[in-house]
Write an enzyme that holds these catalytic residues in place. Sequence first.
Site, PDB file in Angstrom:
ATOM      1  N   ASP A 253      -0.587   1.768 -21.412  1.00  0.00           N
ATOM      2  CA  ASP A 253      -1.847   1.032 -21.461  1.00  0.00           C
ATOM      3  C   ASP A 253      -1.262  -0.141 -20.139  1.00  0.00           C
ATOM      4  O   ASP A 253      -0.375   0.062 -19.098  1.00  0.00           O
ATOM      5  CB  ASP A 253      -2.285  -0.249 -22.687  1.00  0.00           C
ATOM      6  CG  ASP A 253      -3.215   0.383 -22.927  1.00  0.00           C
ATOM      7  OD1 ASP A 253      -3.780  -0.920 -22.036  1.00  0.00           O
ATOM      8  OD2 ASP A 253      -3.936   0.759 -23.687  1.00  0.00           O
TER       9      ASP A 253
ATOM     10  N   HIS B  94      -4.776  -5.897 -22.952  1.00  0.00           N
ATOM     11  CA  HIS B  94      -5.842  -4.597 -23.559  1.00  0.00           C
ATOM     12  C   HIS B  94      -4.412  -4.022 -24.365  1.00  0.00           C
ATOM     13  O   HIS B  94      -4.311  -3.453 -25.367  1.00  0.00           O
ATOM     14  CB  HIS B  94      -5.832  -3.536 -22.443  1.00  0.00           C
ATOM     15  CG  HIS B  94      -7.069  -2.566 -23.610  1.00  0.00           C
ATOM     16  ND1 HIS B  94      -5.866  -1.361 -23.604  1.00  0.00           N
ATOM     17  CD2 HIS B  94      -7.795  -2.477 -23.741  1.00  0.00           C
ATOM     18  CE1 HIS B  94      -7.115  -0.235 -24.075  1.00  0.00           C
ATOM     19  NE2 HIS B  94      -8.196  -0.771 -24.399  1.00  0.00           N
TER      20      HIS B  94
ATOM     21  N   SER C  95     -10.754   1.912 -28.286  1.00  0.00           N
ATOM     22  CA  SER C  95      -9.067   1.832 -28.148  1.00  0.00           C
ATOM     23  C   SER C  95      -8.113   0.665 -29.281  1.00  0.00           C
ATOM     24  O   SER C  95      -7.289   1.009 -29.783  1.00  0.00           O
ATOM     25  CB  SER C  95      -9.207   0.772 -27.031  1.00  0.00           C
ATOM     26  OG  SER C  95      -8.985   1.200 -25.908  1.00  0.00           O
TER      27      SER C  95
END
Length: 441
Positions: free
Chosen positions: A156, A188, A386
């Site tokens: 990520d 994130h 996600s």
Amino acid sequence: MFDYSVIQFIQTYAHQLDKPLQIEILNLYKRFKRAPEFLQHRLGPLFMHTVKLSVIVEFEDMECQKQSVQQLQHSLTTNAHCQFKNQFSSVPCCSVDVTLAALADLFKSHSTVRKVHLNRQVQALLDHAIPSVQADHVVRNNNQLTGQGITIAVIDTGVYPHSDLEGRIVHFVDFINRRSAPYDDNGHGTHCAGAAAGNGAASGGTYKGAAPKANIIGVKALDRLGAGSLETVMQGVEWCIEYNRNHPNNPIHVISLSLGSPPQRFKEENADPMVQVVERAWQSGIVVCAAAGNSGPRDRTITSPGISNEIITVGALDDRNTQHTRQDDVAADFSSRGPTPYGETKPDLLAPGVNIISLRAPNSYLDRSQSSRRVHPSYFSLSGTSMATPICAGIVALMLEHHPHLAPNEVKEKLKNGTVQWKDINSNLYGSGYINAENSI
């Protein structure tokens, strides 16, 4: 002559240029065409020899790759605008920066080139979860399962060394800025790591992930804005495969991929280099969980690599913040729907993906740009497939803690057989149903 050289190039090699690369060449060509007509004859050679494209070269097989790469490296050194970047060891591909003239030479001198792909952009997929999937108190043989001894690689934007992960970030690798210490300039990846394995230390246990004692490896393949490329993500997956070869006693058990790109239409799904590399990881014994995408409610919107028929593709459920009631639950409107371009039913299952509270990376891009999502000094709320994906990865960690010898296909089968179906559901919307840790374990 300029028109002829570019159009002829595309027509001649159309079967070896993927569609995004053809479009990229045409878009660049249109910009040059805006120049006055009397300059066109000068612009042709300039365009062919100086405009640089970042591509992934795919060879027929690994043996062809070995034979051709050294020759390719040598030939690229003769052009100042070309550069050999990376050779992959798990799939027959390499990444290079090339001009159109060099690309034409490549096709002429290397008959083993199967396809050249644009090094297209890959994005992080953004738009009371753990109790609702019955993962908060799973007990087997008088022991509560926590994911202890299991390692999850989060590919990520990086991982911030949050107190909820203290002592459990066991490795970090950075394919964007080449830094060695864990960090996350986007936020994130940290949120995803927490959804998988945060222990809730900063909240008295309130906000913890599915596997609160699992180890985390941060693989930074996306930049500060949550963007990466086919190359960086493939490098990240391949690094995990190599890591296991070098650490057979402490391997990566699960890869969590909360990212994707629009799938390209090939003759078959595993002609996609991204699909190839995640399936290599799967075949090597690593369970791969990938996000379905956030392009719902339209059909046929599953992203790559989630289109793979082998790995576990995770869609997002809106559980309406009800832990034990299923009747009001729905697939999140944004969650991508199947089937894939190849007719495969996807996603495989759903996990919570709406208003998921997990770890905050202070001063990261998301932390600054979406400060209203801060829930607590240490936590942040996000929605998307996600968020659903690392929750699934955490549940896989619980399964592997209890059954350490399960193969990836067995994990997938048990996950799908353990899901909850609460109404007549569309399998290309809900997959096999809503993930349930108790049932699957």
